[in-house]
Design an enzyme around this catalytic site. Structure first.
Site, PDB file in Angstrom:
ATOM      1  N   GLY A  31       0.804  -1.210   0.000  1.00 22.65           N
ATOM      2  CA  GLY A  31       0.000   0.000   0.000  1.00 22.65           C
ATOM      3  C   GLY A  31       0.836   1.260   0.000  1.00 22.65           C
ATOM      4  O   GLY A  31       2.022   1.224  -0.346  1.00 22.65           O
ATOM      5  N   HIS A  37       4.327   1.804  -7.922  1.00 20.74           N
ATOM      6  CA  HIS A  37       3.264   0.792  -7.904  1.00 20.74           C
ATOM      7  C   HIS A  37       2.359   0.939  -9.132  1.00 20.74           C
ATOM      8  O   HIS A  37       1.957  -0.049  -9.741  1.00 20.74           O
ATOM      9  CB  HIS A  37       2.390   0.951  -6.651  1.00 20.74           C
ATOM     10  CG  HIS A  37       3.129   0.778  -5.354  1.00 20.74           C
ATOM     11  ND1 HIS A  37       3.310   1.806  -4.472  1.00 20.74           N
ATOM     12  CD2 HIS A  37       3.709  -0.296  -4.783  1.00 20.74           C
ATOM     13  CE1 HIS A  37       3.972   1.382  -3.406  1.00 20.74           C
ATOM     14  NE2 HIS A  37       4.226   0.102  -3.563  1.00 20.74           N
ATOM     15  N   GLN A 148      11.833  -3.798 -10.326  1.00 24.80           N
ATOM     16  CA  GLN A 148      13.295  -3.984 -10.295  1.00 24.80           C
ATOM     17  C   GLN A 148      13.892  -3.284  -9.082  1.00 24.80           C
ATOM     18  O   GLN A 148      14.938  -3.666  -8.583  1.00 24.80           O
ATOM     19  CB  GLN A 148      13.922  -3.427 -11.576  1.00 24.80           C
ATOM     20  CG  GLN A 148      15.431  -3.710 -11.648  1.00 24.80           C
ATOM     21  CD  GLN A 148      16.124  -2.955 -12.747  1.00 24.80           C
ATOM     22  OE1 GLN A 148      15.558  -2.763 -13.822  1.00 24.80           O
ATOM     23  NE2 GLN A 148      17.342  -2.518 -12.488  1.00 24.80           N
ATOM     24  N   MET A 184      11.540   5.800  -6.303  1.00 28.41           N
ATOM     25  CA  MET A 184      10.345   6.038  -5.482  1.00 28.41           C
ATOM     26  C   MET A 184      10.167   4.917  -4.481  1.00 28.41           C
ATOM     27  O   MET A 184      10.394   3.749  -4.812  1.00 28.41           O
ATOM     28  CB  MET A 184       9.115   6.138  -6.364  1.00 28.41           C
ATOM     29  CG  MET A 184       9.096   7.405  -7.152  1.00 28.41           C
ATOM     30  SD  MET A 184       7.485   7.658  -7.889  1.00 28.41           S
ATOM     31  CE  MET A 184       7.794   9.216  -8.698  1.00 28.41           C
TER      32      MET A 184
HETATM   33  P1  AMP Z   1       6.012  -2.433  -1.658  1.00 31.58           P
HETATM   34  O1  AMP Z   1       4.648  -1.835  -1.520  1.00 31.58           O
HETATM   35  O2  AMP Z   1       7.116  -1.515  -1.274  1.00 31.58           O
HETATM   36  O3  AMP Z   1       6.098  -3.803  -1.038  1.00 31.58           O
HETATM   37  O4  AMP Z   1       6.213  -2.670  -3.233  1.00 31.58           O
HETATM   38  C1  AMP Z   1       5.300  -3.417  -3.969  1.00 31.58           C
HETATM   39  C2  AMP Z   1       5.861  -3.648  -5.351  1.00 31.58           C
HETATM   40  O5  AMP Z   1       6.106  -2.393  -5.987  1.00 31.58           O
HETATM   41  C3  AMP Z   1       7.208  -4.393  -5.332  1.00 31.58           C
HETATM   42  O6  AMP Z   1       7.241  -5.322  -6.395  1.00 31.58           O
HETATM   43  C4  AMP Z   1       8.199  -3.290  -5.534  1.00 31.58           C
HETATM   44  O7  AMP Z   1       9.406  -3.719  -6.139  1.00 31.58           O
HETATM   45  C5  AMP Z   1       7.432  -2.366  -6.467  1.00 31.58           C
HETATM   46  N1  AMP Z   1       7.980  -1.018  -6.407  1.00 31.58           N
HETATM   47  C6  AMP Z   1       8.186  -0.262  -5.293  1.00 31.58           C
HETATM   48  N2  AMP Z   1       8.771   0.898  -5.628  1.00 31.58           N
HETATM   49  C7  AMP Z   1       8.950   0.875  -6.967  1.00 31.58           C
HETATM   50  C8  AMP Z   1       9.514   1.792  -7.904  1.00 31.58           C
HETATM   51  N3  AMP Z   1      10.028   2.960  -7.528  1.00 31.58           N
HETATM   52  N4  AMP Z   1       9.538   1.444  -9.212  1.00 31.58           N
HETATM   53  C9  AMP Z   1       9.031   0.237  -9.604  1.00 31.58           C
HETATM   54  N5  AMP Z   1       8.479  -0.662  -8.771  1.00 31.58           N
HETATM   55  C10 AMP Z   1       8.449  -0.349  -7.472  1.00 31.58           C
END
Ligand code: AMP
Length: 288
Positions: A31, A37, A148, A184
């Protein structure tokens, strides 16, 4: 858009779609959705008939003393965002739904989880692979989309999917960045103004490393030195690791003879940031 809170309703939704031959895309998140995201959700929207976004701040992937309690939570805003992006289902379970009383299973991808982030965040990847096993079992998606940005995590999930024969294709999507290069992340909001000004140095260091690889520097030690030299310009920054690694095994390499991933993790006033870039010694392929 439908919001689903229970695993039973999620399975019923998935079964009804499978009967119709609909392809399902899963985007797992914690979230506090941002443009990173959204890029995953948009890829899923283009590639799949039905898009499922999960929002769950998973306590098992936070070590004791980490930021579980202060991690940003904004389900209403996330739901509005998913609705705008044409998401079909938002799965937002409670902790008790995911881990009912008596839950005692832990799924670990052994070697990959021991590297880089592993020793610094004990139990983190086990928490990730346990929740991913549950999400993949419940939703049986055709595609699952990961960033990535969390390169090690994405490679671990790929290993999990291959090892446990999940019938899902894991898609790694490019890192989305702020204008100044900072990747981000929901955790960027923990940074103080001075910390925020210092934070882009991680990407700058990784970029310098990539340029050196592409320029023909072939010893990993020299690449690391290049990256450290850039990081040292920011006195607020402490380095956890900067490394040139095999893209699949994440083993550190000595000589760079094939494409590598440069992984970095730093701390700025106790806020941890990770990032990575791909680098190819030929310099001919336009890799991130
Ligand atoms: P999180 O909510 O931080 O667990 O992230 C959920 C998904 O979003 C994961 O697969 C992350 O690698 C991806 N994600 C988070 N930040 C970025 C970003 N800046 N660019 C691309 N994907 C992201």
């Amino acid at each position: 858009m439908q919001t689903i809170r229970s695993t039973g309703a999620l399975v019923r939704w998935r079964r009804s779609l499978q009967q119709e031959g609909v392809t399902i895309g899963l985007v797992p998140t914690m979230g506090a959705l941002h443009a990173g995201h959204l890029s995953l959700i948009r890829k899923a929207r283009l590639a799949c008939d039905a898009v499922l976004v999960s929002v769950f701040v998973n306590p098992r992937q936070f070590a004791h003393g980490e930021d579980f309690s202060r991690y940003p939570r904004q389900l209403q805003a996330d739901a509005a965002c998913c609705r705008r992006e044409g998401v079909d289902v938002l799965f937002a379970p409670t902790i008790e739904t995911v881990y009912p009383v008596g839950f005692e299973t832990f799924v670990v991808v052994e070697d990959l989880s021991r590297r880089w982030e592993g020793p610094l965040r004990p139990t983190h990847f086990g928490g990730v692979t346990t929740i991913m096993t549950k999400l993949l079992t419940l939703t049986q998606p055709d595609f699952a989309f990961f960033g990535q940005k969390d390169y090690q995590q994405t490679m671990i999930v790929k290993r999990l999917v291959a090892d446990l024969n999940f019938d899902t294709r894991v898609i790694m999507c490019p890192t989305i960045r702020e204008q100044d290069g900072l990747a981000m992340s929901s955790r960027n909001e923990y940074l103080s103004p001075a910390g925020r000004r210092a934070a882009p140095i991680l990407y700058a260091a990784l970029q310098a490393g990539r340029r050196a690889v592409e320029g023909g520097v072939s010893t990993a030690g020299r690449i690391r030195a290049v990256m450290h030299r850039v990081i040292r310009k920011e006195p607020l920054v402490k380095v956890d690791y900067l490394a040139a690694c095999d893209r699949r095994t994440l083993n550190p390499v000595g000589r760079i003879t094939k494409p590598v991933v440069l992984l970095g993790a730093i701390r700025i006033q106790e806020v941890r940031l990770i990032d990575n870039v791909l680098a190819s010694p030929s310099g001919r392929r336009n890799l991130r």
